[in-house]
Scaffold this active site. Structure first.
Site, PDB file in Angstrom:
ATOM      1  N   THR A   1       4.287   1.894   5.866  1.00 34.97           N
ATOM      2  CA  THR A   1       3.006   2.179   5.754  1.00 34.97           C
ATOM      3  C   THR A   1       1.987   2.748   6.509  1.00 34.97           C
ATOM      4  O   THR A   1       2.475   3.420   7.793  1.00 34.97           O
ATOM      5  CB  THR A   1       2.618   0.175   6.181  1.00 34.97           C
ATOM      6  OG1 THR A   1       1.033   0.300   6.166  1.00 34.97           O
ATOM      7  CG2 THR A   1       3.340  -0.087   7.611  1.00 34.97           C
ATOM      8  N   ILE A   2       0.703   3.195   5.914  1.00 33.26           N
ATOM      9  CA  ILE A   2       0.193   4.287   7.099  1.00 33.26           C
ATOM     10  C   ILE A   2      -0.891   3.818   7.920  1.00 33.26           C
ATOM     11  O   ILE A   2      -0.739   4.510   9.793  1.00 33.26           O
ATOM     12  CB  ILE A   2      -1.170   5.295   6.271  1.00 33.26           C
ATOM     13  CG1 ILE A   2      -1.953   3.686   6.238  1.00 33.26           C
ATOM     14  CG2 ILE A   2      -1.100   5.561   5.136  1.00 33.26           C
ATOM     15  CD1 ILE A   2      -3.447   4.009   5.410  1.00 33.26           C
ATOM     16  N   ASP A   3      -0.379   2.403   8.457  1.00 30.46           N
ATOM     17  CA  ASP A   3      -0.821   1.657   9.494  1.00 30.46           C
ATOM     18  C   ASP A   3      -0.162   1.800  10.972  1.00 30.46           C
ATOM     19  O   ASP A   3      -0.822   1.115  11.801  1.00 30.46           O
ATOM     20  CB  ASP A   3      -1.362   0.285   9.294  1.00 30.46           C
ATOM     21  CG  ASP A   3      -2.274  -0.690   8.363  1.00 30.46           C
ATOM     22  OD1 ASP A   3      -3.297   0.978   7.887  1.00 30.46           O
ATOM     23  OD2 ASP A   3      -2.399  -1.749   7.635  1.00 30.46           O
TER      24      ASP A   3
ATOM     25  N   GLY B   1       4.246  -7.059   4.125  1.00 28.88           N
ATOM     26  CA  GLY B   1       4.773  -8.295   3.254  1.00 28.88           C
ATOM     27  C   GLY B   1       6.359  -7.205   2.533  1.00 28.88           C
ATOM     28  O   GLY B   1       6.724  -8.401   1.514  1.00 28.88           O
TER      29      GLY B   1
ATOM     30  N   ARG C   1      13.571  10.105  -2.593  1.00 30.37           N
ATOM     31  CA  ARG C   1      14.347  10.629  -2.854  1.00 30.37           C
ATOM     32  C   ARG C   1      15.674  11.155  -1.918  1.00 30.37           C
ATOM     33  O   ARG C   1      16.838  11.106  -2.738  1.00 30.37           O
ATOM     34  CB  ARG C   1      13.990  12.504  -2.316  1.00 30.37           C
ATOM     35  CG  ARG C   1      14.580  13.814  -3.050  1.00 30.37           C
ATOM     36  CD  ARG C   1      13.349  14.456  -2.183  1.00 30.37           C
ATOM     37  NE  ARG C   1      14.293  16.318  -2.120  1.00 30.37           N
ATOM     38  CZ  ARG C   1      14.854  16.434  -1.019  1.00 30.37           C
ATOM     39  NH1 ARG C   1      15.173  16.743   0.263  1.00 30.37           N
ATOM     40  NH2 ARG C   1      15.231  17.597  -1.246  1.00 30.37           N
TER      41      ARG C   1
ATOM     42  N   ARG D   1      -4.817   7.209   2.968  1.00 29.97           N
ATOM     43  CA  ARG D   1      -3.622   7.071   2.151  1.00 29.97           C
ATOM     44  C   ARG D   1      -3.115   8.274   1.277  1.00 29.97           C
ATOM     45  O   ARG D   1      -2.018   8.004   0.701  1.00 29.97           O
ATOM     46  CB  ARG D   1      -3.756   6.037   1.102  1.00 29.97           C
ATOM     47  CG  ARG D   1      -3.980   4.897   2.192  1.00 29.97           C
ATOM     48  CD  ARG D   1      -3.070   3.530   1.778  1.00 29.97           C
ATOM     49  NE  ARG D   1      -2.557   2.704   0.623  1.00 29.97           N
ATOM     50  CZ  ARG D   1      -3.646   1.561   0.383  1.00 29.97           C
ATOM     51  NH1 ARG D   1      -3.918   1.278   1.169  1.00 29.97           N
ATOM     52  NH2 ARG D   1      -3.234   1.656  -1.567  1.00 29.97           N
TER      53      ARG D   1
ATOM     54  N   GLY E   1       0.471  -1.108  -0.170  1.00 36.72           N
ATOM     55  CA  GLY E   1      -0.048  -0.019  -0.043  1.00 36.72           C
ATOM     56  C   GLY E   1       0.755   1.070   0.022  1.00 36.72           C
ATOM     57  O   GLY E   1       1.630   1.372   0.757  1.00 36.72           O
TER      58      GLY E   1
ATOM     59  N   GLY F   1     -10.660  14.126  20.116  1.00 37.62           N
ATOM     60  CA  GLY F   1     -11.556  14.451  21.148  1.00 37.62           C
ATOM     61  C   GLY F   1     -12.930  13.160  20.866  1.00 37.62           C
ATOM     62  O   GLY F   1     -14.171  14.134  21.781  1.00 37.62           O
TER      63      GLY F   1
ATOM     64  N   VAL G   1      16.630   8.253  -0.259  1.00 41.90           N
ATOM     65  CA  VAL G   1      17.850   7.466  -1.094  1.00 41.90           C
ATOM     66  C   VAL G   1      18.426   7.696  -2.245  1.00 41.90           C
ATOM     67  O   VAL G   1      19.892   7.256  -2.131  1.00 41.90           O
ATOM     68  CB  VAL G   1      17.123   5.567  -1.127  1.00 41.90           C
ATOM     69  CG1 VAL G   1      17.911   5.252  -1.540  1.00 41.90           C
ATOM     70  CG2 VAL G   1      16.122   5.634  -0.120  1.00 41.90           C
TER      71      VAL G   1
HETATM   72  O1  F6P Z   1      -2.269  -1.171   4.901  1.00 39.37           O
HETATM   73  C1  F6P Z   1      -2.180   0.005   4.164  1.00 39.37           C
HETATM   74  C2  F6P Z   1      -3.719   0.250   4.154  1.00 39.37           C
HETATM   75  O2  F6P Z   1      -4.602   1.176   3.730  1.00 39.37           O
HETATM   76  C3  F6P Z   1      -4.752  -0.987   5.233  1.00 39.37           C
HETATM   77  O3  F6P Z   1      -4.261  -0.065   6.175  1.00 39.37           O
HETATM   78  C4  F6P Z   1      -5.726  -1.776   4.671  1.00 39.37           C
HETATM   79  O4  F6P Z   1      -6.300  -2.340   5.335  1.00 39.37           O
HETATM   80  C5  F6P Z   1      -5.316  -1.426   3.123  1.00 39.37           C
HETATM   81  O5  F6P Z   1      -4.189  -1.175   3.253  1.00 39.37           O
HETATM   82  C6  F6P Z   1      -5.993  -1.571   1.476  1.00 39.37           C
HETATM   83  O6  F6P Z   1      -5.425  -1.878   0.586  1.00 39.37           O
HETATM   84  P1  F6P Z   1      -5.740  -2.291  -0.206  1.00 39.37           P
HETATM   85  O7  F6P Z   1      -5.024  -0.729  -1.006  1.00 39.37           O
HETATM   86  O8  F6P Z   1      -4.909  -2.958  -1.237  1.00 39.37           O
HETATM   87  O9  F6P Z   1      -6.882  -2.618  -0.808  1.00 39.37           O
END
Ligand code: F6P
Length: 323
Positions: A126-128, A104, A21, A256, A11, A186, A23
């Site tokens: 990753t945003i997670d 991954g 940039r 994202r 993702g 909040g 790197v």
């Molecule tokens: O890993 C980042 C993420 O945005 C997760 O928060 C989300 O579950 C997943 O990717 C969504 O993946 P895709 O864009 O492949 O649907």
């Protein structure tokens, strides 16, 4: 080490371009040749390599997404796919790779490196924020800012209509975005996979609020919540909620995108720079990260397998601040 390849995979996350940039510029400064691989492991398999020089990464630090583009590659999960990728890396005389992505991406890098002997350094993007070995991943801060901005807007209408909103934020298996969004906006409650959810308790909060005339509430739900995200939770307590006109909002992929925040640009620049330096120091098959404001490395094994969870003190704080 004379030639390296860099790619983004999985993702996308705001700040990946800033990392790329860093790197390319750090490599150029050290007189290394850099190749960018398009669409992550897919491009490695198909031979989509392009030479990247200092000026090729100008004017991208502020851009969301990834200029190298990205993919989730199924073919790289097969030995045949990885063998094709290795052939291309050898054809371009690549000595080492820098992989910008999440769990991954690191898993693929580790397996590939063990099979084909090409060293990798991972940059956590990753945003997670679910990667062990760094306090924050690239893109998390921007995603939380985006989610907070959305919740601020939802609050306006929730307040005006005295309504209850369940707002779902991203996080495939992780509640980081939800927790930080809830604290920063909040919110009345936050429901995440890392903490037990007691629906009776939640209903009691709504009843108490209703009794004192407050029908308006915003509940943040992590997408990866085991009860099925915001829609799942709302469905399970809908009888209780009829008078509160419950609404479900899924913020989704807008989390994202967008220009990376200052914090993400800074983190990405530090980690992209560190990735090249660590390679030159002879480190391999590790991920770079920032822990307590210092750049550190963590083995791929630990980065992939060790669990990172939000601090329980923060979870407790979120509930105290929402009384
Ligand atoms: O890993 C980042 C993420 O945005 C997760 O928060 C989300 O579950 C997943 O990717 C969504 O993946 P895709 O864009 O492949 O649907």
């Amino acid at each position: 080490i004379r030639r390296i390849a860099v790619f983004t995979s999985g993702g996308d996350a705001p700040g990946m371009n800033a990392a790329l940039r860093a790197v390319v510029r750090t490599a150029a400064w050290n007189k290394l040749h850099v190749y960018g691989i398009e669409r992550g492991y897919e491009g490695m398999i198909d031979g989509h390599f392009k030479r990247l020089e200092r000026r090729d990464v100008a004017n991208i630090i502020q851009r969301g997404g990834t200029v190298l583009r990205t993919a989730r590659s199924m073919r790289f999960m097969t030995p045949e796919g990885r063998a094709m990728a290795a052939d291309h890396l050898r054809a371009y005389d690549i000595d080492a790779c820098i992989a910008i992505g999440g769990n991954g991406t690191f898993t693929g890098a580790k397996i590939f490196s063990e099979e084909h002997g090409i060293p990798f350094i991972g940059v956590p993007g990753t945003i997670d924020n679910d990667l062990y070995g760094t306090d924050y991943t690239i893109g998390f801060d921007t995603a939380v800012n985006t989610a907070i901005e959305a919740v601020d807007k939802i609050r306006d209408t929730a307040d005006s209509h005295n309504r209850l909103f369940f707002v779902e934020v991203m996080g495939r298996h992780s509640g980081y975005i939800a927790l930080y969004t809830a604290i920063g906006s909040g919110a009345s409650s936050v429901l995440i996979p890392e903490a037990e959810t007691d629906l009776e308790e939640l209903k009691a909060v709504f009843r108490k609020n209703k009794a004192r005339g407050k029908l308006f509430s915003v509940v943040i739900v992590a997408e990866g919540h085991p009860m099925g995200g915001a829609a799942g939770i709302a469905a399970q307590i809908k009888d209780e909620l009829a008078s509160m006109e419950p609404k479900v909002t899924v913020i989704g992929h807008m989390q994202r995108g967008g220009a990376p925040t200052a914090a993400d640009r800074m983190l990405a620049s530090r980690l992209g720079h560190a990735a090249v330096n660590r390679l030159l120091l002879g480190e391999e098959n590790v991920a770079v990260g920032v822990i307590s404001n210092e750049v550190e490395t963590t083995s791929f094994d630990d980065a992939i397998h060790k669990e990172k969870k939000p601090k329980s003190s923060l979870i407790e704080m979120a509930s105290i601040l929402s009384i």
